[in-house]
Scaffold this motif. Structure first.
Motif, PDB file in Angstrom:
ATOM      1  N   HIS A 104       0.928  -1.242   0.212  1.00 11.15           N
ATOM      2  CA  HIS A 104       0.050  -0.080  -0.081  1.00 11.15           C
ATOM      3  C   HIS A 104       0.770   1.265   0.012  1.00 11.15           C
ATOM      4  N   PHE A 105       0.284   2.388  -0.739  1.00  7.89           N
ATOM      5  CA  PHE A 105       0.805   3.555  -0.506  1.00  7.89           C
ATOM      6  C   PHE A 105      -0.197   4.768  -0.929  1.00  7.89           C
ATOM      7  N   GLN A 106       0.059   5.834  -0.663  1.00 11.04           N
ATOM      8  CA  GLN A 106      -0.604   7.053  -0.994  1.00 11.04           C
ATOM      9  C   GLN A 106       0.190   8.070  -1.926  1.00 11.04           C
ATOM     10  N   TYR A 107      -0.548   8.634  -3.097  1.00 10.39           N
ATOM     11  CA  TYR A 107       0.095   9.592  -3.708  1.00 10.39           C
ATOM     12  C   TYR A 107       0.247  10.910  -3.077  1.00 10.39           C
TER      13      TYR A 107
ATOM     14  N   GLU B  10       2.109   9.286   3.043  1.00  3.82           N
ATOM     15  CA  GLU B  10       1.957   8.824   4.539  1.00  3.82           C
ATOM     16  C   GLU B  10       3.552   8.450   4.926  1.00  3.82           C
ATOM     17  N   THR B  11       4.080   8.897   6.078  1.00  5.07           N
ATOM     18  CA  THR B  11       5.016   8.396   6.981  1.00  5.07           C
ATOM     19  C   THR B  11       4.079   7.236   7.862  1.00  5.07           C
ATOM     20  N   LYS B  12       4.932   6.226   8.349  1.00  2.00           N
ATOM     21  CA  LYS B  12       4.139   5.120   9.089  1.00  2.00           C
ATOM     22  C   LYS B  12       5.172   4.895  10.037  1.00  2.00           C
TER      23      LYS B  12
ATOM     24  N   ASP C 146       7.786   9.083   3.733  1.00  2.00           N
ATOM     25  CA  ASP C 146       6.744   9.528   2.566  1.00  2.00           C
ATOM     26  C   ASP C 146       7.445   8.614   1.176  1.00  2.00           C
ATOM     27  N   ARG C 147       6.319   8.522   0.525  1.00  2.00           N
ATOM     28  CA  ARG C 147       6.627   7.796  -0.984  1.00  2.00           C
ATOM     29  C   ARG C 147       7.158   6.364  -0.922  1.00  2.00           C
TER      30      ARG C 147
ATOM     31  N   GLY D 193       1.417   9.324   9.486  1.00  2.00           N
ATOM     32  CA  GLY D 193       1.659  10.923   9.462  1.00  2.00           C
ATOM     33  C   GLY D 193       0.480  11.632   8.561  1.00  2.00           C
ATOM     34  N   GLU D 194      -0.242  11.053   7.891  1.00  2.00           N
ATOM     35  CA  GLU D 194      -1.140  11.433   7.303  1.00  2.00           C
ATOM     36  C   GLU D 194      -2.456  10.813   7.284  1.00  2.00           C
TER      37      GLU D 194
END
Length: 194
Positions: free
Chosen positions: A62-65, A70-72, A115-116, A135-136
């Motif tokens: 998983h990831f977000q653009y 997101e940091t995790k 991120d990323r 983080g988001e």
């Protein structure tokens, strides 16, 4: 906490510094000042827990653009997992390289995901719980993934998969999303690189 940087710049394994006494132990799992000192984003916008009933369960990748990358900070509070991250930063020297680490209730490690990056894991025991400090906020319109068994990624899962969600099974292989991913994940300003 001990911060151990991986070969993927900005990704860290965190080890607890336990203070033991007759009650058990006490350890810090997050400190804004320590995160900042190591160049990490000290933001927790959302906290999540995932319960996994069966050993061999895979969640990911998983990831977000942007603009909702997101940091995790991921930890396993019951059971055990192999946690895996993939660098999706097109300008990075380690683009598409991955890192994996075993997180267990016993070793107390956590993984900071920058991120990323794509993130996923496989459970090594039944009845495993995993926590995420995000983080988001989760942003469904920007959420995406890559097929967990994409040969190009070279991920090695230690167990035969037992449970995978329909959503995770529906993700495309990297070659099918590469052009869009590179375009959308490219850095716009130097402040996004870390």
């Amino acid at each position: 906490m001990k911060f151990i940087e991986t070969h993927l710049r900005g990704a860290f394994v965190l080890e607890l510094e336990r203070h033991n006494d007759e009650r058990g132990f006490f350890a810090r799992t997050f400190c804004r000042d320590e995160f900042t000192a190591h160049g990490l984003k000290p933001v927790i916008a959302q906290a999540n827990i995932a319960h996994n009933s069966r050993k061999g369960t895979i969640r990911g990748m998983h990831f977000q653009y942007p603009p909702a990358t997101e940091t995790k900070l991921v930890a396993c509070t019951r059971g055990a997992i192999i946690d895996v991250i993939i660098d999706l930063r097109p300008e990075s020297e380690t683009f598409l390289q991955h890192f994996s680490v075993e997180l267990t209730e016993d070793n107390g490690r956590s993984l900071y995901v920058p991120d990323r990056f794509a993130h996923g894991y496989q459970t090594l025991r039944d009845q495993t719980d995993t926590t995420y400090q995000m983080g988001e906020m989760y942003t469904p319109a920007l959420q995406a993934g890559i097929k967990y068994d994409d040969e190009r990624l070279g991920l090695q899962w230690p167990l035969e998969p037992t449970v995978i969600s329909e959503k995770d099974l529906s993700y495309l292989r990297f070659d099918e999303i590469e052009a869009e991913l590179v375009k959308r994940m490219s850095v716009i300003s130097s402040t996004d690189i870390a």
